[in-house]
Design a protein around this motif. Structure first.
Motif, PDB file in Angstrom:
ATOM      1  N   ALA A  75       0.831  -1.196   0.000  1.00  0.00           N
ATOM      2  CA  ALA A  75       0.000   0.000   0.000  1.00  0.00           C
ATOM      3  C   ALA A  75       0.871   1.254   0.000  1.00  0.00           C
ATOM      4  O   ALA A  75       0.582   2.232  -0.682  1.00  0.00           O
ATOM      5  CB  ALA A  75      -0.913  -0.010   1.218  1.00  0.00           C
TER       6      ALA A  75
ATOM      7  N   ALA B 286       3.634   1.774  -1.359  1.00  0.00           N
ATOM      8  CA  ALA B 286       4.253   2.038  -2.657  1.00  0.00           C
ATOM      9  C   ALA B 286       3.350   2.820  -3.582  1.00  0.00           C
ATOM     10  O   ALA B 286       3.785   3.320  -4.600  1.00  0.00           O
ATOM     11  CB  ALA B 286       4.651   0.721  -3.331  1.00  0.00           C
ATOM     12  N   THR B 287       2.065   2.883  -3.239  1.00  0.00           N
ATOM     13  CA  THR B 287       1.159   3.605  -4.122  1.00  0.00           C
ATOM     14  C   THR B 287       1.046   5.073  -3.757  1.00  0.00           C
ATOM     15  O   THR B 287       0.372   5.820  -4.420  1.00  0.00           O
ATOM     16  CB  THR B 287      -0.248   2.992  -4.081  1.00  0.00           C
ATOM     17  N   ARG B 288       1.700   5.460  -2.702  1.00  0.00           N
ATOM     18  CA  ARG B 288       1.670   6.893  -2.346  1.00  0.00           C
ATOM     19  C   ARG B 288       2.280   7.701  -3.470  1.00  0.00           C
ATOM     20  O   ARG B 288       3.284   7.329  -4.063  1.00  0.00           O
ATOM     21  CB  ARG B 288       2.477   7.131  -1.070  1.00  0.00           C
ATOM     22  N   ASN B 289       1.681   8.828  -3.708  1.00  0.00           N
ATOM     23  CA  ASN B 289       2.122   9.679  -4.789  1.00  0.00           C
ATOM     24  C   ASN B 289       3.133  10.679  -4.261  1.00  0.00           C
ATOM     25  O   ASN B 289       2.840  11.464  -3.380  1.00  0.00           O
ATOM     26  CB  ASN B 289       0.907  10.424  -5.352  1.00  0.00           C
TER      27      ASN B 289
ATOM     28  N   VAL C 237      -4.594   1.542 -12.466  1.00  0.00           N
ATOM     29  CA  VAL C 237      -4.315   1.860 -11.064  1.00  0.00           C
ATOM     30  C   VAL C 237      -5.406   1.356 -10.127  1.00  0.00           C
ATOM     31  O   VAL C 237      -5.481   1.768  -8.969  1.00  0.00           O
ATOM     32  CB  VAL C 237      -4.117   3.385 -10.866  1.00  0.00           C
ATOM     33  N   GLY C 238      -6.304   0.477 -10.623  1.00  0.00           N
ATOM     34  CA  GLY C 238      -7.401  -0.003  -9.802  1.00  0.00           C
ATOM     35  C   GLY C 238      -6.992  -1.133  -8.872  1.00  0.00           C
ATOM     36  O   GLY C 238      -5.889  -1.685  -8.975  1.00  0.00           O
ATOM     37  N   ALA C 239      -7.912  -1.474  -7.967  1.00  0.00           N
ATOM     38  CA  ALA C 239      -7.638  -2.511  -6.969  1.00  0.00           C
ATOM     39  C   ALA C 239      -7.844  -3.912  -7.527  1.00  0.00           C
ATOM     40  O   ALA C 239      -7.529  -4.902  -6.881  1.00  0.00           O
ATOM     41  CB  ALA C 239      -8.549  -2.301  -5.757  1.00  0.00           C
ATOM     42  N   TYR C 240      -8.389  -3.983  -8.751  1.00  0.00           N
ATOM     43  CA  TYR C 240      -8.663  -5.291  -9.352  1.00  0.00           C
ATOM     44  C   TYR C 240      -7.869  -5.464 -10.646  1.00  0.00           C
ATOM     45  O   TYR C 240      -8.252  -6.238 -11.510  1.00  0.00           O
ATOM     46  CB  TYR C 240     -10.161  -5.436  -9.636  1.00  0.00           C
TER      47      TYR C 240
ATOM     48  N   GLU D 210      -1.103  -7.128 -10.968  1.00  0.00           N
ATOM     49  CA  GLU D 210      -0.901  -7.857  -9.710  1.00  0.00           C
ATOM     50  C   GLU D 210      -0.217  -9.204  -9.956  1.00  0.00           C
ATOM     51  O   GLU D 210       0.725  -9.575  -9.260  1.00  0.00           O
ATOM     52  CB  GLU D 210      -2.271  -8.067  -9.042  1.00  0.00           C
TER      53      GLU D 210
ATOM     54  N   ASP E 227     -10.344   4.523 -12.507  1.00  0.00           N
ATOM     55  CA  ASP E 227     -10.320   3.894 -11.193  1.00  0.00           C
ATOM     56  C   ASP E 227     -10.431   5.028 -10.170  1.00  0.00           C
ATOM     57  O   ASP E 227      -9.636   5.970 -10.203  1.00  0.00           O
ATOM     58  CB  ASP E 227      -9.007   3.139 -10.995  1.00  0.00           C
TER      59      ASP E 227
ATOM     60  N   MET F 261     -14.040   0.756 -10.105  1.00  0.00           N
ATOM     61  CA  MET F 261     -12.985   0.416 -11.053  1.00  0.00           C
ATOM     62  C   MET F 261     -13.423   0.801 -12.472  1.00  0.00           C
ATOM     63  O   MET F 261     -14.603   0.858 -12.769  1.00  0.00           O
ATOM     64  CB  MET F 261     -12.679  -1.093 -11.012  1.00  0.00           C
TER      65      MET F 261
ATOM     66  N   PRO G 102      -2.166  12.750  -1.789  1.00  0.00           N
ATOM     67  CA  PRO G 102      -2.761  12.043  -2.920  1.00  0.00           C
ATOM     68  C   PRO G 102      -1.950  10.791  -3.296  1.00  0.00           C
ATOM     69  O   PRO G 102      -0.722  10.785  -3.167  1.00  0.00           O
ATOM     70  CB  PRO G 102      -2.730  13.071  -4.055  1.00  0.00           C
TER      71      PRO G 102
ATOM     72  N   ALA H 149      -2.261   5.204  -7.113  1.00  0.00           N
ATOM     73  CA  ALA H 149      -2.955   3.966  -7.490  1.00  0.00           C
ATOM     74  C   ALA H 149      -3.629   3.377  -6.258  1.00  0.00           C
ATOM     75  O   ALA H 149      -3.321   3.747  -5.126  1.00  0.00           O
ATOM     76  CB  ALA H 149      -1.960   2.948  -8.056  1.00  0.00           C
ATOM     77  N   MET H 150      -4.562   2.455  -6.499  1.00  0.00           N
ATOM     78  CA  MET H 150      -5.141   1.685  -5.392  1.00  0.00           C
ATOM     79  C   MET H 150      -4.257   0.475  -5.126  1.00  0.00           C
ATOM     80  O   MET H 150      -3.707  -0.100  -6.049  1.00  0.00           O
ATOM     81  CB  MET H 150      -6.522   1.145  -5.794  1.00  0.00           C
ATOM     82  N   PRO H 151      -4.140   0.071  -3.863  1.00  0.00           N
ATOM     83  CA  PRO H 151      -3.463  -1.210  -3.614  1.00  0.00           C
ATOM     84  C   PRO H 151      -4.364  -2.347  -4.102  1.00  0.00           C
ATOM     85  O   PRO H 151      -5.583  -2.203  -4.153  1.00  0.00           O
ATOM     86  CB  PRO H 151      -3.324  -1.244  -2.088  1.00  0.00           C
TER      87      PRO H 151
END
Lengths: 440, 440
Positions: A3, A5-8, A285-288, A293, B65, B110, B136, B139-141
């Protein structure tokens, strides 16, 4: 991806279209050559120079249906004063007989048949009475119906120079000459030439086998009933067709649901028949976004060039992209965005050149031309992105088809070109010159 | 044919290239349509107009997303003063859930997922803290690694207008609209569109099945040993490849010896898999021209249009030609001359348009352009014959390749165009404008 790593930390870096393409092509090598039957090699690239093993034609032969004679025997002949010669037999194409033509003699000879010893020239049948004792004839009677044509007497109505209507041995190509250069793409005439010089098989780079799969739990097969939230899978169809069109042998796997384990095992299953894997969807960039992944972690850290990297590109449509290699043979994989138009544009820009590089072609890109924009109003384009708009091209002009929305697949089906708006341009006026990629 | 029939009563009539082509195409009809799976229909011509059965997209859905929210809840939001909303769950693509978005709530959504009831707009994840309580995010984890992202609180840093980042139902195509017109050739984007609107199969004219056989007792297979008088069969290879290139499914039968009964029975055997038969050789004026002998009599006198007619054309190469129909289904047959270059040029002029007519294509001919002749010396051409010379075309100029000899197959393999010299021209000077057929 954790999580954190997704920080901007400011703007994400954007890769340019050109840098991304360069990185993809750097990871793709022409396939190892194989020996193929001629007709299986159609459209493939020749690996070695091919030299002519035997001169063509391999022997002096007649270019006409007529009579093989000596020059002196027909000198001064005319319809009024024909030269009367004794027909000593037929020389048909493929003949291996030992017929000799002596003074006062003629051999009836067919197009392509070897010039018999003793004969110096050929008079076409139209210059003779065909053995019928009358005026000039237009053709020989069929041998099977009139066997007597191979004997008796023929009257020749015109003289002939030495070697008239004779194709000389080696007059097309000579043994040892270069027939085709390495790198030649084998089309019908090249296949004809290889056959003519006796080559039944040829070493070429094979057509790449391209596995196409789309991802998305919303996707169902055409002809099924749509339920809420579902759409039809179109990417796997369009890109399989596009891969074939580029020269590949393409396998459509179809749509895989958004589950990382399923996706990973499906891709791994397919590797046995893949020289290149193309996926669509799940790269954003979505969770799915399961492609990201599932494939972010497939690389072996100890193996340089192994693994799939995901990037954002300075382009529209088609911003999120993944590429790299997978599996024990480092099979190249391109992960395209899932939107139908994004994936199609990405295919044209990145996958098609990769396929053509695998084939060993020199010219891997679509032709680009300059064209005048025909439009009612200015095209707008986001700053810092290279935009690719659907268009129709004709006679130096290009007209946009549909809007800029990346989901306009109907517009794509009526386009035959992509209009390129450079990163620095925020609008293009009607009448301005633009770069156009011709898709057809 | 009786011996008497071959007597020449003056000049044989010569048919023009155009009249001959017209006669051939008058005898060839587009094939009956069949229903094919989408990917089997690639390159085929659509028979019916296809209308859109269901609007695309079939429901309002997110183009990003992000978070589905109410406009009022994010009005005036900024990074300094974010709007804090309760995350009520995830809406993934393909979701059929019944999630509702109420005041003060957000659904994580999504790309491609249906906009949930109650939500009015979508804010991209990059405009939020992604539920992490910081700045901000980019991306989403992944859901599988961080399931808590579907709950908790999200801070939104920017306001959004109503329906922002929402693709409206029917914004691509609407139910009832024309998707593709009858007559459209199905390339990759058209196949993509058909899949997208749920069409798994489609009615098209199938690819014609073309049987190619060469004739000549002098012909042997490539890779065999040449004996005296023999040459390698190249026509059956070149024309099979050319038929495929034109869009056909081509079957190479190979070379048949010069025996009329064998030829007739071979052709009859093949009819079961033929929409078109192409032969080479045996059509001229010799005594062993078995195609002429075997097929001149196959027609049924009581059936109009039945039987094969042999002609001489005012062209070079390719003077002798046969055409007509054969067998109970009146299968079209084109009998080309045997010389490799003559047969190839004849294929381009007559067989390719016939194949493309069978396919139902509107555009059956190779493109023709005007070009400036680049040559060291004038081209010469026989009076009264339309001559087709091999050439290489580039940038409005065409350069002859090889000489006029019709046996120069090596030159053909290096050409990409045919230079057309009209019947009335006996020479063409360098710098003059000529008509050019582009072969590739």
């Amino acid at each position: 991806m954790s999580a954190a790593a997704t920080r901007n930390t400011g703007q994400d870096p954007l890769w340019s279209v050109d840098d991304h393409l360069e990185d993809i092509l750097a990871g793709v090598q022409p396939l190892e050559p194989i020996e193929l039957q001629l007709l299986d090699a159609q459209g493939c690239v020749l690996v070695d120079d091919v030299t002519v093993p035997v001169s063509l034609p391999p022997f002096d032969n007649s270019s006409m249906d007529g009579y093989a004679v000596r020059v002196a025997d027909v000198a001064g002949a005319s319809e009024e004063f024909p030269a009367a010669l004794t027909v000593v037999g037929d020389v048909a194409a493929g003949s291996t007989g030992k017929l000799q033509v002596g003074p006062g003699e003629a051999a009836r000879i067919m197009t392509g048949a070897p010039l018999p010893p003793g004969a110096e020239t050929v008079v076409p049948v139209e210059w003779t009475d065909g053995g019928l004792g009358g005026g000039p004839v237009s053709a020989m009677p069929a041998r099977s119906l009139s066997p007597e044509g191979a004997s008796g007497q023929v009257r020749v109505h015109r003289p002939a120079e030495a070697r008239a209507h004779v194709r000389e041995k080696g007059s097309d190509v000579k043994a040892g000459e270069l027939a085709l250069e390495a790198g030649t793409v084998l089309g019908p005439p090249q296949i004809g030439l290889l056959a003519a010089i006796g080559r039944g098989t040829v070493r070429v780079r094979p057509r790449p086998r391209v596995v196409v799969l789309s991802t998305g739990s919303e996707l169902i097969q055409p002809d099924e009933e749509l339920a809420g939230g579902q759409i039809y899978d179109s990417n796997s169809f369009a890109l399989t067709a596009a891969a074939r069109d580029a020269g590949a042998i393409a396998y459509r796997v179809g749509a895989v649901a958004d589950d990382a384990d399923t996706l990973r095992s499906t891709v791994e299953d397919q590797l046995v028949r893949a020289d290149l894997v193309v996926t669509t969807g799940g790269v954003s960039v979505g969770a799915y976004d399961v492609v990201k992944e599932a494939l972010s972690s497939v690389g072996d850290e100890d193996e340089p060039g192994s693994g799939i990297e995901f990037r954002k590109l300075a382009m529209q449509p088609g911003k999120p992209q993944g590429f790299g290699s997978i599996g024990p043979d480092h099979t190249p994989l391109l992960a395209l965005p899932g939107n139908p138009v994004s994936s199609y544009v990405s295919f044209e820009l990145f996958v098609r050149p990769a396929i053509r590089t695998l084939m060993g072609l020199k010219d891997v890109h679509r032709p680009r031309v300059r064209a005048v924009l025909s439009a009612d109003k200015a095209l707008t384009s986001p700053a810092g992105r290279r935009q690719f708009l659907r268009g129709k091209y004709a006679d130096g002009h290009v007209t946009p088809v549909g809007g800029a929305g990346s989901h306009l697949i109907a517009a794509l089906a009526h386009a035959d070109a992509l209009i390129v708006v450079p990163e620095d341009d925020r609008s293009v006026e009607p009448g301005a010159e633009v770069e156009v990629l011709l898709l057809g």
